[in-house]
Design a protein around this motif. Structure first.
Motif, mmCIF file in Angstrom:
data_model
loop_
_atom_site.group_PDB
_atom_site.id
_atom_site.type_symbol
_atom_site.label_atom_id
_atom_site.label_comp_id
_atom_site.label_asym_id
_atom_site.label_seq_id
_atom_site.Cartn_x
_atom_site.Cartn_y
_atom_site.Cartn_z
ATOM 1 N N ASN A 61 0.748 -1.382 0.005
ATOM 2 C CA ASN A 61 0.371 -0.097 0.151
ATOM 3 C C ASN A 61 1.417 1.210 -0.080
ATOM 4 N N PHE A 62 0.607 1.601 -1.217
ATOM 5 C CA PHE A 62 2.001 2.454 -1.461
ATOM 6 C C PHE A 62 1.132 4.653 -0.772
ATOM 7 N N GLU A 63 2.282 5.899 -0.751
ATOM 8 C CA GLU A 63 1.252 6.395 -0.500
ATOM 9 C C GLU A 63 1.815 7.343 -2.097
ATOM 10 N N THR A 64 0.413 7.804 -2.734
ATOM 11 C CA THR A 64 0.684 8.593 -3.714
ATOM 12 C C THR A 64 1.067 9.962 -4.162
ATOM 13 N N TYR A 65 2.303 10.370 -4.815
ATOM 14 C CA TYR A 65 1.854 11.651 -4.986
ATOM 15 C C TYR A 65 2.566 11.901 -6.675
ATOM 16 N N GLU A 66 1.892 12.281 -6.978
ATOM 17 C CA GLU A 66 1.434 13.539 -8.805
ATOM 18 C C GLU A 66 2.045 11.454 -9.500
ATOM 19 N N ASN A 67 2.821 11.619 -9.415
ATOM 20 C CA ASN A 67 3.384 10.288 -10.672
ATOM 21 C C ASN A 67 4.327 9.284 -9.801
ATOM 22 N N ALA A 68 4.228 8.929 -8.996
ATOM 23 C CA ALA A 68 4.983 7.950 -8.290
ATOM 24 C C ALA A 68 4.474 8.003 -6.511
ATOM 25 N N ASN A 69 5.332 6.548 -6.398
ATOM 26 C CA ASN A 69 4.524 5.779 -4.864
ATOM 27 C C ASN A 69 6.292 5.700 -4.230
ATOM 28 N N TYR A 70 5.280 5.940 -2.563
ATOM 29 C CA TYR A 70 6.009 6.175 -1.746
ATOM 30 C C TYR A 70 5.984 5.124 -0.682
ATOM 31 N N LEU A 71 6.861 4.939 0.272
ATOM 32 C CA LEU A 71 6.758 4.103 1.204
ATOM 33 C C LEU A 71 7.387 5.258 2.169
ATOM 34 N N GLY A 72 7.337 4.902 3.597
ATOM 35 C CA GLY A 72 7.523 5.734 5.207
ATOM 36 C C GLY A 72 7.531 5.360 5.976
ATOM 37 N N ASN A 73 6.759 6.215 6.782
ATOM 38 C CA ASN A 73 6.005 6.186 8.112
ATOM 39 C C ASN A 73 4.762 7.520 8.096
ATOM 40 N N GLU A 74 4.730 6.999 9.613
ATOM 41 C CA GLU A 74 3.784 8.400 9.853
ATOM 42 C C GLU A 74 4.318 10.050 9.798
ATOM 43 N N GLU A 75 5.039 9.807 10.465
ATOM 44 C CA GLU A 75 5.482 10.967 10.181
ATOM 45 C C GLU A 75 6.162 11.492 8.818
ATOM 46 N N ASN A 76 6.584 10.709 7.984
ATOM 47 C CA ASN A 76 6.924 11.113 6.596
ATOM 48 C C ASN A 76 6.753 9.867 5.824
ATOM 49 N N LYS A 77 5.591 10.213 5.384
ATOM 50 C CA LYS A 77 5.097 9.198 4.431
ATOM 51 C C LYS A 77 5.093 8.780 2.809
ATOM 52 N N TYR A 78 5.986 10.079 2.911
ATOM 53 C CA TYR A 78 7.114 9.698 1.395
ATOM 54 C C TYR A 78 8.745 9.508 1.110
ATOM 55 N N LEU A 79 8.657 9.357 2.331
ATOM 56 C CA LEU A 79 9.846 9.074 2.589
ATOM 57 C C LEU A 79 11.152 7.798 1.550
ATOM 58 N N TYR A 80 10.531 7.390 0.744
ATOM 59 C CA TYR A 80 11.269 6.240 -0.724
ATOM 60 C C TYR A 80 10.214 6.284 -1.043
ATOM 61 N N LEU A 81 10.996 6.770 -2.715
ATOM 62 C CA LEU A 81 9.973 6.797 -4.037
ATOM 63 C C LEU A 81 10.415 5.245 -4.453
ATOM 64 N N ALA A 82 9.258 4.920 -4.226
ATOM 65 C CA ALA A 82 9.830 3.056 -5.005
ATOM 66 C C ALA A 82 9.069 2.703 -6.094
#
Length: 193
Positions: free
Chosen positions: A152-173
């Motif tokens: 379950n990724f967080e999506t921003y624009e055209n990318a899927n991210y992994l992270g944590n509660e503080e920063n859901k966009y830490l790692y662009l997967a």
């Protein structure tokens, strides 16, 4: 004791370091479905799960105690019966292929002190849905989560991210669409896979 390795009645094999300051789990020789790793072995702390220690074993669960700092290369690779794992706060390093091909692993909880996630650490964990990546991580391999199609990724624009509660966009997967001409990367992104 065989060649410096000692078997225990719970099916685990440990080895004490040459300097006698720590022990590591080196193998599992029984077919039990539940494993509890000891915090100490012969009076010294157990701090590492060695390379390939549980590879291809039938494990439903594993209890990893505080004090473990490293999970070695391929330590749990191919453990297809393993469905979830909670890693202790003492853990700092997840080496290459540590949980690769754990096909039924659905959730992983990482301790806050993990700093290193190696090559293919969770590759081909096809049912893995959720993983938190701690903010203090300093290295995430670009292939750490390859073929984890259920994440379950967080999506921003055209990318899927992994992270944590503080920063859901830490790692662009990955990108969510391969046909792109421009990309806007989230400002808090720390790693690009």
């Amino acid at each position: 004791t065989v060649c410096g390795y000692s078997k225990t009645t719970d099916g685990l094999m440990y080895q004490i370091s040459a300097d006698g300051t720590y022990a590591e789990v080196t193998a599992f020789w029984r077919t039990d479905a539940t494993v509890r790793i000891a915090d100490t072995y012969q009076g010294v702390p157990v701090t590492k799960i060695g390379n390939g220690a549980f590879a291809d074993k039938t494990l439903l669960s594993v209890i990893i105690p505080e004090g473990i700092t490293t999970i070695g290369a391929s330590a749990f690779s191919g453990c297809n019966s393993l469905t979830s794992v909670t890693l202790p706060n003492s853990l700092t390093t997840i080496e290459n292929s540590a949980f690769m091909e754990c096909g039924n692993l659905t959730s992983v909880t990482l301790g806050d002190n993990v700093t290193y996630i190696g090559d293919s650490a969770f590759q081909e964990c096809g049912k893995l849905e959720k993983i938190n990546i701690p903010s203090g991580v300093t290295f995430v391999s670009s292939s750490a989560f390859d073929y984890c199609h259920s994440l379950n990724f967080e999506t921003y624009e055209n990318a899927n991210y992994l992270g944590n509660e503080e920063n859901k966009y830490l790692y662009l997967a990955e990108t969510s669409n391969k046909d792109i001409t421009t990309a806007n990367i989230y400002s808090n992104c720390k790693f690009i896979g």
